[in-house]
Design an enzyme around this catalytic site. Structure first.
Site, mmCIF file in Angstrom:
data_model
loop_
_atom_site.group_PDB
_atom_site.id
_atom_site.type_symbol
_atom_site.label_atom_id
_atom_site.label_comp_id
_atom_site.label_asym_id
_atom_site.label_seq_id
_atom_site.Cartn_x
_atom_site.Cartn_y
_atom_site.Cartn_z
ATOM 1 N N HIS A 1 0.852 -1.190 0.000
ATOM 2 C CA HIS A 1 0.000 0.000 0.000
ATOM 3 C C HIS A 1 0.880 1.229 0.000
ATOM 4 C CE1 HIS A 1 -3.131 2.876 1.159
ATOM 5 N NE2 HIS A 1 -3.924 2.009 0.572
ATOM 6 N N GLU B 1 -7.761 -5.384 -0.466
ATOM 7 C CA GLU B 1 -8.287 -6.129 -1.610
ATOM 8 C C GLU B 1 -8.206 -7.629 -1.416
ATOM 9 O OE1 GLU B 1 -10.032 -4.388 -3.040
ATOM 10 O OE2 GLU B 1 -9.197 -2.762 -4.235
HETATM 11 N N1 ACO Z 1 4.129 -7.440 -5.025
HETATM 12 C C1 ACO Z 1 5.451 -7.401 -5.329
HETATM 13 N N2 ACO Z 1 6.206 -6.292 -5.202
HETATM 14 C C2 ACO Z 1 5.604 -5.193 -4.741
HETATM 15 C C3 ACO Z 1 4.235 -5.176 -4.397
HETATM 16 C C4 ACO Z 1 3.490 -6.354 -4.546
HETATM 17 N N3 ACO Z 1 2.182 -6.404 -4.246
HETATM 18 N N4 ACO Z 1 3.903 -3.934 -3.973
HETATM 19 C C5 ACO Z 1 5.025 -3.190 -4.057
HETATM 20 N N5 ACO Z 1 6.045 -3.959 -4.517
HETATM 21 C C6 ACO Z 1 7.423 -3.538 -4.746
HETATM 22 C C7 ACO Z 1 7.519 -2.806 -6.070
HETATM 23 O O1 ACO Z 1 7.825 -3.707 -7.131
HETATM 24 C C8 ACO Z 1 8.605 -1.815 -5.823
HETATM 25 O O2 ACO Z 1 9.834 -2.449 -5.992
HETATM 26 P P1 ACO Z 1 11.072 -1.689 -6.740
HETATM 27 O O3 ACO Z 1 11.386 -0.527 -5.811
HETATM 28 O O4 ACO Z 1 12.122 -2.738 -6.775
HETATM 29 O O5 ACO Z 1 10.550 -1.278 -8.061
HETATM 30 C C9 ACO Z 1 8.457 -1.478 -4.336
HETATM 31 O O6 ACO Z 1 7.767 -2.586 -3.742
HETATM 32 C C10 ACO Z 1 7.648 -0.234 -4.096
HETATM 33 O O7 ACO Z 1 6.465 -0.289 -4.854
HETATM 34 P P2 ACO Z 1 5.721 0.972 -5.421
HETATM 35 O O8 ACO Z 1 4.931 0.557 -6.622
HETATM 36 O O9 ACO Z 1 6.647 2.124 -5.544
HETATM 37 O O10 ACO Z 1 4.793 1.297 -4.234
HETATM 38 P P3 ACO Z 1 3.426 2.037 -4.353
HETATM 39 O O11 ACO Z 1 3.269 2.795 -3.119
HETATM 40 O O12 ACO Z 1 3.292 2.805 -5.600
HETATM 41 O O13 ACO Z 1 2.480 0.761 -4.438
HETATM 42 C C11 ACO Z 1 0.565 -0.485 -4.677
HETATM 43 C C12 ACO Z 1 1.258 0.595 -3.852
HETATM 44 C C13 ACO Z 1 0.241 0.065 -6.067
HETATM 45 C C14 ACO Z 1 -0.758 -0.853 -3.993
HETATM 46 C C15 ACO Z 1 1.472 -1.735 -4.793
HETATM 47 O O14 ACO Z 1 1.804 -2.209 -3.516
HETATM 48 C C16 ACO Z 1 0.855 -2.832 -5.648
HETATM 49 O O15 ACO Z 1 0.981 -2.807 -6.877
HETATM 50 N N6 ACO Z 1 0.156 -3.821 -5.020
HETATM 51 C C17 ACO Z 1 -0.492 -4.860 -5.769
HETATM 52 C C18 ACO Z 1 -1.832 -4.374 -6.319
HETATM 53 C C19 ACO Z 1 -2.867 -4.143 -5.231
HETATM 54 O O16 ACO Z 1 -2.963 -4.913 -4.273
HETATM 55 N N7 ACO Z 1 -3.674 -3.070 -5.391
HETATM 56 C C20 ACO Z 1 -4.724 -2.688 -4.445
HETATM 57 C C21 ACO Z 1 -4.245 -1.584 -3.548
HETATM 58 S S1 ACO Z 1 -5.407 -1.196 -2.278
HETATM 59 C C22 ACO Z 1 -6.458 -0.086 -2.991
HETATM 60 O O17 ACO Z 1 -6.099 0.723 -3.784
HETATM 61 C C23 ACO Z 1 -7.873 -0.100 -2.623
#
Ligand code: ACO
Length: 354
Positions: free
Chosen positions: A242, A296
């Site tokens: 998140h 989620e």
């Molecule tokens: N699985 C694997 N790696 C992850 C995940 C995940 N679920 N979430 C974050 N990371 C990693 C990213 O790959 C990134 O790695 P890097 O720095 O090597 O590129 C690092 O952690 C940081 O991720 P960001 O995308 O910068 O973090 P952000 O704050 O933008 O992400 C998000 C938040 C979009 C929810 C992300 O965690 C994600 O994609 N999760 C999976 C999708 C999901 O569950 N969405 C629902 C969110 S809840 C809602 O909106 C109601």
């Protein structure tokens, strides 16, 4: 530059506060832990709309709005049968009046609640069921979906879901709604912008893929290997991580609590094994970045248990979040300024300016 506007404050709000470090969500002065499990969809709407309109949104007015939506779109259902559920709901929402009246707000709240069950039944060749305005919102949604009354624990489960997702600070869809409201456009325009933002898999589009991921794992014993392979391919584990929460998402706990009150889901043991393996692997992969279970993951399991198909999950999210979008849009329109950030130009400059 913070490319995702992380840590940028773009609005003041009296609606909700997401405390990422404490893992706490406050809605109108109450923590989600207090609200979830004992509050109805109508009550949370009343709290969110308290300063938005001259009049409160009573259950009777919301029931009447469900009836109006059904009458307005009953004859469109057939032509929308081949359109994905979320897109079909959004198309109908676009036809609603576009002003700042409470009546419009309630039609926007009622639209996904009435249309999701009606569209799903139409698609399966079953007649759509008209709303019963005397029922509670959650009870009526489940009755329209199934054609018979839901058990009280199921109605309570849907109420908990609708309350849990009702508002959540300046998430992408709420921000989109506020941007549009800041131009003094009507509520329907603001809500339509939010629908667009909600659809993406990084926001409200995740729960369907969560279930796909759990099914792909197949057995608790394969969880580690299947999820490990996904991470090795650079894929994200849906339902984890998140932008703001650095500890567990409190909404995940609220929904897990609602699930525990329903008859055990056949997927539950597998899902818990997937969760445990995912948390272990994400910790190994990103030791410095806490990646915990988000809303989620348990949304997928709860909505599945209540009988919603996975391709409708994002539209069910809209049932809960529309109240939050509207409350933010009204707050922005009443007290905010036109939202107009700057960009940094990194393209070529005309020769004479070089
Ligand atoms: N699985 C694997 N790696 C992850 C995940 C995940 N679920 N979430 C974050 N990371 C990693 C990213 O790959 C990134 O790695 P890097 O720095 O090597 O590129 C690092 O952690 C940081 O991720 P960001 O995308 O910068 O973090 P952000 O704050 O933008 O992400 C998000 C938040 C979009 C929810 C992300 O965690 C994600 O994609 N999760 C999976 C999708 C999901 O569950 N969405 C629902 C969110 S809840 C809602 O909106 C109601």
């Amino acid at each position: 530059m913070a490319t995702g506007l992380d840590d940028v404050v773009a609005a003041e709000t009296a609606l909700s506060d997401v405390d990422g470090l404490a893992g706490r969500l406050i809605i109108r002065g109450h923590s989600l832990d207090e609200l979830a499990g004992g509050t109805s969809a109508e009550e949370i709407l009343g709290m969110l709309f308290a300063n938005a309109f001259d009049q409160g949104p009573t259950p009777a007015l919301l029931g009447a709005a469900r009836v109006t939506v059904f009458k307005r779109f009953e004859h469109h259902l057939k032509s929308l049968a081949d359109t994905p559920v979320f897109d079909a709901v959004r198309a109908c929402v676009a036809l609603l009046p576009d002003d700042d009246a409470l009546e419009t707000a309630l039609l926007l709240v009622a639209a996904p609640a009435v249309l999701v069950p009606a569209l799903l039944r139409q698609r399966d060749g079953r007649p759509a069921i008209a709303p019963d305005p005397t029922l509670g919102h959650a009870a009526d949604i489940l009755r329209m979906l199934r054609g018979q009354a839901a058990a009280p624990a199921e109605t309570a489960g849907l109420d908990t879901y609708l309350v849990t997702v009702a508002d959540h600070g300046l998430n992408a869809s709420t921000f989109a709604a506020r941007v549009v409201a800041s131009t003094q456009a009507g509520l329907t325009s603001a809500v339509l912008a939010a629908y667009g933002a909600l659809k993406g898999p990084l926001h409200g589009g995740a729960p369907g893929p969560v279930l796909d991921m759990i099914d792909a794992v197949g057995t608790p014993q394969s969880a580690e290997a299947v999820l490990g392979a996904m991470l090795a391919r650079g894929e994200r584990l849906m339902g984890f991580g998140h932008r703001i929460y650095r500890v567990r998402d409190p909404r995940a706990d609220a929904l897990k609590g609602a699930l525990a009150k329903l008859p055990p889901s056949p997927r539950m043991d597998l899902a818990l094994a997937v969760e445990a393996a995912a948390l272990r692997l994400l910790k190994q992969k990103k030791p410095d970045r806490p990646l915990e279970t988000n809303v989620e993951f348990f949304t997928a399991l709860l909505l599945d248990s209540l009988g919603f198909p996975r391709d409708a999950f994002t539209a069910v999210f809209a049932m809960g979040r529309t109240g939050g979008w509207i409350a933010h849009a009204r707050e922005q329109a009443i007290s905010g300024r036109l939202i107009r950030p700057k960009s940094v130009y990194v393209g070529p400059r005309p020769r004479e300016a070089a």
